[in-house]
Design a protein around this motif. Structure first.
Motif, PDB file in Angstrom:
ATOM      1  N   VAL A 133       8.189  -3.945 -50.336  1.00 18.46           N
ATOM      2  CA  VAL A 133       7.622  -5.047 -51.120  1.00 18.46           C
ATOM      3  C   VAL A 133       8.666  -5.601 -52.082  1.00 18.46           C
ATOM      4  CG1 VAL A 133       5.924  -5.640 -52.908  1.00 18.46           C
ATOM      5  CG2 VAL A 133       5.235  -4.272 -50.922  1.00 18.46           C
ATOM      6  N   LEU A 142       5.620 -12.578 -52.987  1.00 21.27           N
ATOM      7  CA  LEU A 142       4.635 -11.514 -53.172  1.00 21.27           C
ATOM      8  C   LEU A 142       4.283 -11.354 -54.650  1.00 21.27           C
ATOM      9  CD1 LEU A 142       6.195  -8.828 -50.796  1.00 21.27           C
ATOM     10  CD2 LEU A 142       4.428 -10.521 -50.261  1.00 21.27           C
ATOM     11  N   TYR A 148      -0.294  -5.268 -57.727  1.00 23.97           N
ATOM     12  CA  TYR A 148      -0.876  -4.550 -56.587  1.00 23.97           C
ATOM     13  C   TYR A 148      -1.454  -3.204 -57.043  1.00 23.97           C
ATOM     14  CZ  TYR A 148       1.260  -7.827 -53.272  1.00 23.97           C
ATOM     15  OH  TYR A 148       1.608  -8.951 -52.563  1.00 23.97           O
ATOM     16  N   MET A 169      -3.024  -1.765 -49.033  1.00 26.50           N
ATOM     17  CA  MET A 169      -1.750  -2.467 -48.899  1.00 26.50           C
ATOM     18  C   MET A 169      -1.423  -2.739 -47.439  1.00 26.50           C
ATOM     19  SD  MET A 169      -0.416  -3.123 -51.899  1.00 26.50           S
ATOM     20  CE  MET A 169       1.389  -3.138 -51.907  1.00 26.50           C
ATOM     21  N   LEU A 174      -1.017  -7.162 -48.178  1.00 30.10           N
ATOM     22  CA  LEU A 174       0.273  -7.776 -47.893  1.00 30.10           C
ATOM     23  C   LEU A 174       0.165  -8.764 -46.732  1.00 30.10           C
ATOM     24  CD1 LEU A 174       2.536  -4.590 -48.127  1.00 30.10           C
ATOM     25  CD2 LEU A 174       2.124  -6.324 -49.903  1.00 30.10           C
ATOM     26  N   ARG A 179       3.081  -6.294 -43.230  1.00 24.12           N
ATOM     27  CA  ARG A 179       2.266  -5.091 -42.993  1.00 24.12           C
ATOM     28  C   ARG A 179       2.587  -4.489 -41.636  1.00 24.12           C
ATOM     29  NH1 ARG A 179      -2.410  -8.334 -43.961  1.00 24.12           N
ATOM     30  NH2 ARG A 179      -3.200  -7.679 -41.935  1.00 24.12           N
TER      31      ARG A 179
END
Length: 285
Positions: A133, A142, A148, A169, A174, A179
Motif C-alpha cells: 500500500v 490510496l 485504513y 483489505m 483496496l 488486491r
C-alpha cells in the motif's frame, strides 16, 4: 402451519482433523452429521421452491421448517454433504460461484481463507499488505495507512482485529488490481504455486452439480466471480449476475424461478433491481 423459517448456512464441511488445512473455518464432518440428525428430530427440512410458494401465499410451510443452504461450490458438498443429505432424505440449496466451477479459477476469497489457514504469522501478512500500500499509495491515490487501520482494524463476531483487517483489505478496501496482485503473491509464497490444480480439487465440477440436481438438490447462483456486489457499478453487477445465470443454464442445473445468494451478503438497491428484472424467485444474504 409455520409463519417463520429457520435457514442454516454452511460453507466448508469436511473431515478437518488430519486434513492439510485443519485451521480452515469449516465444520467437522461428524459434527455436520450430528447437526443433520438434530435437525431431523426437531425440524422439517423444506425446499427453496416451497419457501417461494409460501412467500407468494400459495402454499403454507409445515411446522418448524428449516432450509439448508451451502455456499461457494466446494467439492466438499459433493463428497460429503450430498451423501449425508440423501441418506436422510433431506434436500439442500447449493450456491456455487460460476467462475470457480466452469473456469476452475481459484477465487480470491478462497486464496485468502487458505492463506490464513496456512499457519503463516498474521503480522507478516499485515506487513506485506501495508508495504505494498505504501509503495502504490501515490500511483493509485490510496488512503493513508492510518485511515485504513482506523476503519478496518476492529474485531467482529467471526474474527479478531488483525484477521478482520487482513480480510477487508484483501476483499474490498483496496483497488481490485492491487488486491489481486497481493493475494496472488502471498498465496504463491505460503500455500501453492499451482492455483489451478488447487482449484480443481477445491471446487465442484459441472458433472457433480448435475448429479446433485438429479438427486433432488436445488442449485442457485452465487455470482460469477464472488464480488462484493455493492462495490460494483450497475453495469458490472449486471454483467456478473448475467454471467452466473448463463453458467447455470450451460451446466443445466438452474431453478425456475432462479435462486440467488449474495456473495459476502453484499448488495444494494441496484442489485435488487437487476434480480427483479431477471425474474429471481428468492435471494439470500
Amino acid at each position: 402451519m409455520s409463519t417463520s423459517l429457520t435457514i442454516v448456512v454452511y460453507h466448508y464441511v469436511r473431515p478437518l482433523k488430519g486434513s492439510a488445512y485443519p485451521e480452515i473455518k469449516g465444520l467437522e464432518l461428524s459434527d455436520f452429521e450430528g447437526q443433520l440428525d438434530y435437525i431431523g428430530r426437531h425440524y422439517q427440512v423444506v425446499s427453496a421452491a416451497q419457501v417461494i410458494e409460501a412467500a407468494c401465499g400459495r402454499e403454507a410451510l409445515p411446522d418448524s421448517p428449516a432450509l439448508l443452504t451451502f455456499d461457494d461450490g466446494y467439492s466438499d458438498h459433493y463428497r460429503y454433504v450430498f451423501p449425508a443429505l440423501k441418506n436422510r432424505q433431506m434436500s439442500g440449496v447449493f450456491f456455487p460461484s460460476g467462475g470457480a466451477v466452469l473456469d476452475r479459477l481459484l477465487l480470491d476469497v478462497n486464496k485468502v481463507q487458505f492463506l490464513l489457514a496456512s499457519g503463516v504469522a498474521t503480522q507478516s501478512l499485515v506487513d506485506y499488505i501495508e508495504n505494498e500500500v505504501s509503495l502504490e499509495s501515490k500511483n493509485l491515490n490510496l488512503l493513508p495507512l492510518k485511515t485504513y487501520r482506523e476503519k478496518y482494524w476492529r474485531p467482529n463476531r467471526f474474527d479478531p482485529s488483525d484477521i478482520s483487517y487482513i480480510k477487508r483489505m484483501l476483499q474490498s478496501a483496496l483497488p481490485h488490481a492491487l488486491r489481486a496482485r497481493i493475494i496472488e503473491e502471498l498465496f504463491r509464497r505460503h500455500v501453492s504455486s499451482d492455483a489451478m490444480a488447487f482449484a480443481d480439487d477445491l471446487y465442484l465440477s459441472p458433472q457433480d452439480l448435475r448429479q446433485m440436481a438429479d438427486g433432488g438438490m436445488e442449485i442457485g447462483s452465487h455470482g460469477y466471480s464472488h464480488f462484493w456486489l455493492e462495490s460494483l457499478t450497475v453495469e458490472d453487477q449486471r454483467a456478473d449476475i448475467d454471467a452466473s445465470l448463463s453458467f447455470l443454464k450451460k451446466v443445466g442445473v438452474g431453478c425456475d424461478p432462479f435462486l440467488f445468494c449474495f456473495p459476502f451478503g453484499s448488495y444494494n438497491q441496484d442489485t435488487l433491481a437487476i434480480l427483479k428484472e431477471r425474474g429471481c424467485g428468492a435471494a439470500f444474504t
